[in-house]
Design an enzyme around this catalytic site. Structure first.
Site, PDB file in Angstrom:
ATOM      1  CD  GLU A 177      -0.976   8.730   6.169  1.00  0.00           C
ATOM      2  OE1 GLU A 177      -0.427   8.686   7.287  1.00  0.00           O
ATOM      3  OE2 GLU A 177      -0.358   8.709   5.086  1.00  0.00           O
ATOM      4  CD1 TRP A 214      -2.196  -2.108   1.889  1.00  0.00           C
ATOM      5  CD2 TRP A 214      -2.992  -1.186   0.014  1.00  0.00           C
ATOM      6  NE1 TRP A 214      -3.212  -2.901   1.425  1.00  0.00           N
ATOM      7  CE2 TRP A 214      -3.723  -2.354   0.280  1.00  0.00           C
ATOM      8  CE3 TRP A 214      -3.316  -0.435  -1.134  1.00  0.00           C
ATOM      9  CZ2 TRP A 214      -4.752  -2.801  -0.544  1.00  0.00           C
ATOM     10  CZ3 TRP A 214      -4.337  -0.886  -1.946  1.00  0.00           C
ATOM     11  CH2 TRP A 214      -5.044  -2.048  -1.648  1.00  0.00           C
TER      12      TRP A 214
HETATM   13  P1  TGC Z   1       4.558   2.812  20.320  1.00  0.00           P
HETATM   14  O1  TGC Z   1       5.174   1.659  19.593  1.00  0.00           O
HETATM   15  O2  TGC Z   1       4.344   2.628  21.767  1.00  0.00           O
HETATM   16  O3  TGC Z   1       5.348   4.172  20.072  1.00  0.00           O
HETATM   17  C1  TGC Z   1       6.396   4.268  19.266  1.00  0.00           C
HETATM   18  C2  TGC Z   1       7.008   5.639  19.472  1.00  0.00           C
HETATM   19  O4  TGC Z   1       6.312   6.532  18.613  1.00  0.00           O
HETATM   20  C3  TGC Z   1       5.813   7.629  19.373  1.00  0.00           C
HETATM   21  N1  TGC Z   1       4.561   8.026  18.711  1.00  0.00           N
HETATM   22  C4  TGC Z   1       4.465   9.152  18.010  1.00  0.00           C
HETATM   23  N2  TGC Z   1       5.326  10.131  17.746  1.00  0.00           N
HETATM   24  C5  TGC Z   1       4.901  11.144  16.998  1.00  0.00           C
HETATM   25  N3  TGC Z   1       3.643  11.212  16.485  1.00  0.00           N
HETATM   26  C6  TGC Z   1       2.755  10.230  16.716  1.00  0.00           C
HETATM   27  N4  TGC Z   1       1.536  10.304  16.177  1.00  0.00           N
HETATM   28  C7  TGC Z   1       3.139   9.143  17.503  1.00  0.00           C
HETATM   29  N5  TGC Z   1       2.520   8.013  17.911  1.00  0.00           N
HETATM   30  C8  TGC Z   1       3.414   7.353  18.655  1.00  0.00           C
HETATM   31  C9  TGC Z   1       5.635   7.078  20.755  1.00  0.00           C
HETATM   32  O5  TGC Z   1       5.630   8.107  21.695  1.00  0.00           O
HETATM   33  C10 TGC Z   1       6.857   6.211  20.881  1.00  0.00           C
HETATM   34  O6  TGC Z   1       7.980   7.026  21.113  1.00  0.00           O
HETATM   35  P2  TGC Z   1       9.138   6.515  22.092  1.00  0.00           P
HETATM   36  O7  TGC Z   1      10.136   7.645  22.112  1.00  0.00           O
HETATM   37  O8  TGC Z   1       8.489   6.278  23.395  1.00  0.00           O
HETATM   38  O9  TGC Z   1       9.685   5.257  21.479  1.00  0.00           O
HETATM   39  O10 TGC Z   1       3.284   3.129  19.637  1.00  0.00           O
HETATM   40  P3  TGC Z   1       2.090   3.840  20.290  1.00  0.00           P
HETATM   41  O11 TGC Z   1       1.491   2.948  21.333  1.00  0.00           O
HETATM   42  O12 TGC Z   1       2.443   5.228  20.726  1.00  0.00           O
HETATM   43  O13 TGC Z   1       1.177   3.877  19.031  1.00  0.00           O
HETATM   44  C11 TGC Z   1       0.389   2.772  18.694  1.00  0.00           C
HETATM   45  C12 TGC Z   1      -0.439   3.201  17.499  1.00  0.00           C
HETATM   46  C13 TGC Z   1      -1.413   2.075  17.173  1.00  0.00           C
HETATM   47  C14 TGC Z   1      -1.233   4.447  17.856  1.00  0.00           C
HETATM   48  C15 TGC Z   1       0.510   3.504  16.334  1.00  0.00           C
HETATM   49  O14 TGC Z   1       1.247   2.369  16.047  1.00  0.00           O
HETATM   50  C16 TGC Z   1      -0.244   3.969  15.104  1.00  0.00           C
HETATM   51  O15 TGC Z   1      -0.470   5.160  14.947  1.00  0.00           O
HETATM   52  N6  TGC Z   1      -0.632   3.024  14.226  1.00  0.00           N
HETATM   53  C17 TGC Z   1      -1.242   3.360  12.960  1.00  0.00           C
HETATM   54  C18 TGC Z   1      -0.197   3.374  11.916  1.00  0.00           C
HETATM   55  C19 TGC Z   1      -0.713   3.980  10.641  1.00  0.00           C
HETATM   56  O16 TGC Z   1      -1.326   5.034  10.629  1.00  0.00           O
HETATM   57  N7  TGC Z   1      -0.445   3.312   9.532  1.00  0.00           N
HETATM   58  C20 TGC Z   1      -0.804   3.780   8.243  1.00  0.00           C
HETATM   59  C21 TGC Z   1       0.413   4.205   7.526  1.00  0.00           C
HETATM   60  S1  TGC Z   1       0.017   4.982   6.068  1.00  0.00           S
HETATM   61  C22 TGC Z   1       1.292   4.561   5.068  1.00  0.00           C
HETATM   62  O17 TGC Z   1       2.159   3.835   5.367  1.00  0.00           O
HETATM   63  C23 TGC Z   1       1.279   5.136   3.781  1.00  0.00           C
HETATM   64  S2  TGC Z   1      -0.307   5.605   3.265  1.00  0.00           S
HETATM   65  C24 TGC Z   1      -0.031   6.784   2.157  1.00  0.00           C
HETATM   66  C25 TGC Z   1       0.413   6.187   0.888  1.00  0.00           C
HETATM   67  O18 TGC Z   1       1.603   5.842   0.760  1.00  0.00           O
HETATM   68  O19 TGC Z   1      -0.420   6.119  -0.022  1.00  0.00           O
END
Ligand code: TGC
Length: 394
Positions: free
Chosen positions: A373, A172
């Site tokens: 996203e 994707w």
């Molecule tokens: P976790 O693993 O505990 O945290 C990892 C680290 O990331 C930090 N963090 C953020 N930093 C900045 N902005 C944000 N929105 C952040 N969210 C998390 C977090 O503080 C931690 O930092 P550190 O220093 O402690 O290591 O993850 P989490 O529990 O915070 O988040 C879990 C979850 C489910 C919310 C996260 O994994 C998430 O947002 N998942 C959804 C991923 C997503 O949106 N995927 C779609 C990607 S779209 C794409 O790839 C391309 S689409 C466009 C295209 O190419 O067409």
């Protein structure tokens, strides 16, 4: 296709006079992007959508319009505000979500990653030509088995002398088959890191995912990295950990909260114009109470969504925006936009099933937008964690 505002009253177009909340410069920028969409996108989008095509030749035109990496400063980037960036995304998505997706993948994801985390040499090499649309970028985070949970990614980078070897698959990935450079996120012995991979690198391949039932005027790909060899200088030096990748998603998610309102506005205006001229039972269907209720509900949600986006944008420009607050707008505005587009289609009756009218195309596109996203579920749980302080992801 005519502009859907032709013949509509001022209140039908901007009920609460929200235009008064924007500066002259912001409205000028908005009107310039709107004029581009009217001239270049509306006359062609049906054919591109049906053919499942995103014309690469649009890239330099969008560069000239100043909407690629538009909120970034320096290195040939336009340096516009978050609110201006949002208004531009809204107008692009009024044309088609595929067009806004191009600007998001190029500017909000790929250029942002280079701008935030790249070396000066990397920025100089890629950003000025990406801002002009001469070079195209893509952002490789999602994998076949790591979507909402990118921390489980399998793509790996191992050291090879001074350099790196990358292996894995991504799925994707917008624009990958026409991109010149890919930002690839991979696990290393030192945690997740970002790499700049020229797509001409031996071992890099991308194939379009098709057929799709939405987002057809846009390119999404499967990407394979098979023993791709990179130099030490191809790692993004300042991107350490998954948080770096997620911080780029914040930029795209922010743009989406505005963009979805463009699709909703276009669907509403199309349905309104149609219901004013379509006669049944010897009256325009706009004269029926059930029709007026549908139209009013659309206006309520579009105007509320715009207030959310504008407030969020002003917070972003003030440097006071938290990622959890972006989830509010992405979740709400995309969810409401889909509902509006589907309801608009009902006012068009059977004619709304054809490509002659925009609402169903927008609704189909927004199925992708609500999924990428961060899905509705992910943003709900991000907000749930923010208000309870209890993570409920697993
Ligand atoms: P976790 O693993 O505990 O945290 C990892 C680290 O990331 C930090 N963090 C953020 N930093 C900045 N902005 C944000 N929105 C952040 N969210 C998390 C977090 O503080 C931690 O930092 P550190 O220093 O402690 O290591 O993850 P989490 O529990 O915070 O988040 C879990 C979850 C489910 C919310 C996260 O994994 C998430 O947002 N998942 C959804 C991923 C997503 O949106 N995927 C779609 C990607 S779209 C794409 O790839 C391309 S689409 C466009 C295209 O190419 O067409």
């Amino acid at each position: 296709m005519t502009t859907p505002t032709d013949g509509l009253t001022p209140l039908a177009i901007d009920y609460l006079n929200l235009d008064s909340l924007f500066s002259v410069e912001e409205l000028e920028l908005r009107d310039r992007v709107r004029a581009f969409v009217d001239a270049r996108i509306r006359p062609n989008i049906d054919a591109w959508y049906e053919a499942g095509e995103f014309p690469r030749s649009l890239a330099p035109e969008l560069g000239k319009l100043g909407v690629l990496g538009m909120h970034l400063d320096g290195y040939g980037c336009p340096g516009r505000s978050a609110v201006e960036y949002g208004l531009a995304m809204l107008e692009l998505e009024a044309g088609d979500s595929g067009l806004r997706t191009f600007a998001s993948v190029q500017g909000s994801l790929t250029m942002s990653a280079i701008h935030k985390f790249g070396s000066v040499a990397q920025k100089e090499r890629w950003l000025p030509r990406m801002a002009k649309g001469e070079l195209i970028g893509c952002f490789g985070l999602t994998e076949p088995d790591a979507g909402s949970d990118p921390a489980r990614m399998q793509t790996a980078a191992r050291r090879d002398g001074d350099g790196w070897v990358l292996d894995g698959t991504k799925r994707w990935i917008g624009l990958a088959s026409i991109a010149d450079v890919a930002v690839i996120w991979a696990r290393t012995d030192d945690g997740i890191r970002g790499f700049l991979v020229p797509t001409s690198s031996p071992g890099f391949s991308a194939s379009d995912i098709e057929p799709k039932l939405g987002m057809r005027a846009s390119i999404q790909c499967d990407v394979t990295l098979d023993d791709v060899r990179l130099g030490a200088e191809d790692m993004l030096p300042d991107a350490t950990g998954l948080g770096a990748a997620l911080s780029c998603l914040n930029e795209a998610r922010y743009g989406i909260m505005w963009g979805a309102l463009g699709a909703a506005r276009d669907a509403y205006q199309s349905a309104l114009a149609y219901s004013l001229q379509r006669r049944q039972f010897e009256r325009p269907i706009a004269s029926f109470q059930l029709t007026q209720q549908k139209l009013v509900d659309m206006v309520l949600e579009i105007q509320k969504g715009l207030l959310v986006a504008l407030h969020t944008g002003r917070q972003k420009d003030a440097g006071a925006l938290r990622p959890e607050q972006i989830s509010f707008g992405k979740l709400n505005n995309v969810r409401e936009a889909i509902a509006i587009c589907r309801e608009a289609r009902t006012l068009l009756g059977a004619n709304g099933i054809t490509l002659d009218h925009t609402p169903m195309r927008h609704a189909n596109n927004l199925e992708a937008v609500r999924t990428y996203e961060g899905t509705d579920e992910v943003h709900t749980l991000i907000m749930g964690r923010a208000i309870t302080d209890i993570p409920a992801f697993a």
